[in-house]
Design an enzyme around this catalytic site. Structure first.
Site, PDB file in Angstrom:
ATOM      1  N   GLY A  17       0.841  -1.198   0.000  1.00 30.31           N
ATOM      2  CA  GLY A  17       0.000   0.000   0.000  1.00 30.31           C
ATOM      3  C   GLY A  17       0.871   1.242   0.000  1.00 30.31           C
ATOM      4  O   GLY A  17       1.689   1.424   0.902  1.00 30.31           O
ATOM      5  N   GLY A  19      -0.166   4.576  -0.117  1.00 34.50           N
ATOM      6  CA  GLY A  19      -0.854   5.819   0.185  1.00 34.50           C
ATOM      7  C   GLY A  19      -0.023   6.660   1.123  1.00 34.50           C
ATOM      8  O   GLY A  19       1.202   6.491   1.232  1.00 34.50           O
ATOM      9  N   ALA A  20      -0.664   7.589   1.843  1.00 32.52           N
ATOM     10  CA  ALA A  20       0.057   8.486   2.738  1.00 32.52           C
ATOM     11  C   ALA A  20       0.817   7.713   3.814  1.00 32.52           C
ATOM     12  O   ALA A  20       2.008   7.944   4.048  1.00 32.52           O
ATOM     13  CB  ALA A  20      -0.921   9.471   3.376  1.00 32.52           C
ATOM     14  N   VAL A  21       0.146   6.778   4.461  1.00 32.06           N
ATOM     15  CA  VAL A  21       0.775   6.025   5.544  1.00 32.06           C
ATOM     16  C   VAL A  21       1.888   5.131   5.008  1.00 32.06           C
ATOM     17  O   VAL A  21       3.010   5.117   5.530  1.00 32.06           O
ATOM     18  CB  VAL A  21      -0.276   5.191   6.306  1.00 32.06           C
ATOM     19  CG1 VAL A  21       0.395   4.219   7.264  1.00 32.06           C
ATOM     20  CG2 VAL A  21      -1.216   6.113   7.075  1.00 32.06           C
ATOM     21  N   ASN A 106      -6.760   2.068  10.574  1.00 38.86           N
ATOM     22  CA  ASN A 106      -7.701   2.612  11.552  1.00 38.86           C
ATOM     23  C   ASN A 106      -8.564   1.529  12.186  1.00 38.86           C
ATOM     24  O   ASN A 106      -8.665   0.411  11.682  1.00 38.86           O
ATOM     25  CB  ASN A 106      -8.626   3.630  10.868  1.00 38.86           C
ATOM     26  CG  ASN A 106      -7.960   4.984  10.702  1.00 38.86           C
ATOM     27  OD1 ASN A 106      -7.197   5.413  11.555  1.00 38.86           O
ATOM     28  ND2 ASN A 106      -8.264   5.655   9.598  1.00 38.86           N
ATOM     29  N   ALA A 132      -0.401  13.315   6.946  1.00 36.06           N
ATOM     30  CA  ALA A 132       0.193  13.232   5.616  1.00 36.06           C
ATOM     31  C   ALA A 132      -0.900  13.088   4.574  1.00 36.06           C
ATOM     32  O   ALA A 132      -2.023  12.709   4.891  1.00 36.06           O
ATOM     33  CB  ALA A 132       1.169  12.063   5.522  1.00 36.06           C
ATOM     34  N   LYS A 183      -8.405   6.561  20.224  1.00 35.98           N
ATOM     35  CA  LYS A 183      -8.212   7.104  18.887  1.00 35.98           C
ATOM     36  C   LYS A 183      -9.509   7.055  18.087  1.00 35.98           C
ATOM     37  O   LYS A 183      -9.841   8.000  17.362  1.00 35.98           O
ATOM     38  CB  LYS A 183      -7.105   6.327  18.156  1.00 35.98           C
ATOM     39  CG  LYS A 183      -6.788   6.894  16.786  1.00 35.98           C
ATOM     40  CD  LYS A 183      -5.718   6.112  16.063  1.00 35.98           C
ATOM     41  CE  LYS A 183      -5.517   6.688  14.663  1.00 35.98           C
ATOM     42  NZ  LYS A 183      -4.571   5.898  13.861  1.00 35.98           N
ATOM     43  N   SER A 253      -8.477  12.015   6.614  1.00 37.03           N
ATOM     44  CA  SER A 253      -8.343  11.018   5.547  1.00 37.03           C
ATOM     45  C   SER A 253      -9.676  10.755   4.864  1.00 37.03           C
ATOM     46  O   SER A 253      -9.740  10.560   3.649  1.00 37.03           O
ATOM     47  CB  SER A 253      -7.759   9.716   6.100  1.00 37.03           C
ATOM     48  OG  SER A 253      -8.582   9.190   7.120  1.00 37.03           O
TER      49      SER A 253
END
Length: 317
Positions: A17, A19-21, A106, A132, A183, A253
């Protein structure tokens, strides 16, 4: 893995993956001195991480097909919860009994579906705290934050060694269940409210929206207590105060996924609150309403944009 000078162990790491992470942590393990394989659907020439200090060009190996890959020491799984099943071929190729899979996503249901895909590997849940945004394939803007909350113990120690020298803070948690629900309490408020209103965190300046955010958090806190998390009304107040520290220009996100026409991760956020509430007979009308609205959303026209600086995957997101 290979042993270099001074006993340093260079390890093989695959990030599934981009993406941002995935991009941020791929660059981190590269800075720590490891061999990085970036597993993606859309190919690109190089990984670029944009920060306030400039651009970092990360020489990772980008692959689009798991065929021919061999097991690695570590897999960082950085896809949304609804994409997990689609990583089965990657995980089958990359994992054996010596592989550790770190799940960077998440929600409070992080590892069960992953462990079923890698029965011989070690699976470690991790709570991501970064800000990010993926600007384009292989191009990530990293605002701030660079930490992972993981269960305390041997795996946390191993992760700290893996990321040593990268600037990433590995934070061992004695009670990851409580940390995950804390969270989620923030995520279940700011993500849907920004996505539904198509506004950044400045929307929390509206007293009616702020009151709705607090209501969503309080419902989540009650469900979390029933599940076994050690959260109280004081945690709601602290989370509200923490939320106010974000600048008005920050997004989430889920907001950016909606603007980009991507699927929304509502099932892992408000959907999880509703599922657990049903198990314990708890009334959560606000989270139930958010779930219904997010489920019913249609893709936006491709011309839709968000105003303001494009900074965005909240620490909470």
């Amino acid at each position: 893995m290979t042993l270099a000078g001074d006993g340093y162990i260079r390890q093989s790491v695959a990030v599934v993956g981009a993406g941002a992470v995935g991009g941020v942590f791929a660059s981190a393990v590269h800075r720590a001195g490891h061999d990085v394989l970036l597993c993606v659907r859309t190919p690109f020439d190089e990984l670029v991480i944009e920060t306030s200090q400039g651009e970092e060009h990360v020489p990772v190996t980008v692959v689009t097909d798991p065929a021919g890959l061999r097991p690695v020491d570590w897999v960082l799984l950085a896809v949304k919860s609804f994409d997990t099943a689609g990583t089965a071929r990657w995980l089958a190729a990359l994992c054996d009994e010596n592989t550790t899979v770190v799940v960077l996503r998440n929600g409070v249901e992080q590892t069960d579906d992953v462990q079923a895909l890698v029965p011989r590997a070690t699976v470690v849940p991790a709570l991501v705290y970064i800000q990010a945004e993926r600007l384009a394939p292989g191009h990530i803007r990293h605002g701030y934050g660079n930490s992972l909350d993981v269960p305390a113990g041997r795996d946390a120690d191993r992760l700290a060694r893996l990321f040593h020298g990268s600037g990433t803070d590995i934070r061992p948690q004695q009670d990851l269940v409580t940390a995950a629900w804390r969270k989620l309490m923030l995520n279940a408020a700011v993500n849907p409210l920004t996505a539904l209103t198509l506004r950044r965190m400045e929307v929390m300046g509206d007293s009616m929206i702020l009151g709705l955010a607090e209501g969503l958090m309080r419902e989540t806190q009650v469900v979390a207590e029933a599940v076994g998390a050690r959260l109280t009304g004081a945690d709601v107040r602290r989370t509200l105060a923490f939320m106010k520290e974000f600048s008005d220009g920050n997004g989430t996100s889920m907001l950016y996924d909606r603007l980009n026409g991507n699927a929304l991760e509502w099932e892992a956020l408000n959907g999880a609150v509703v599922r657990y509430a049903d198990l314990y007979g708890i009334d959560v009308p606000l989270n139930r309403a958010m779930t219904a609205l997010l489920h019913a959303l249609r893709p936006l026209p491709t011309t839709t944009t968000a105003e303001g600086p494009a900074d965005t995957r909240l620490a909470a997101a």
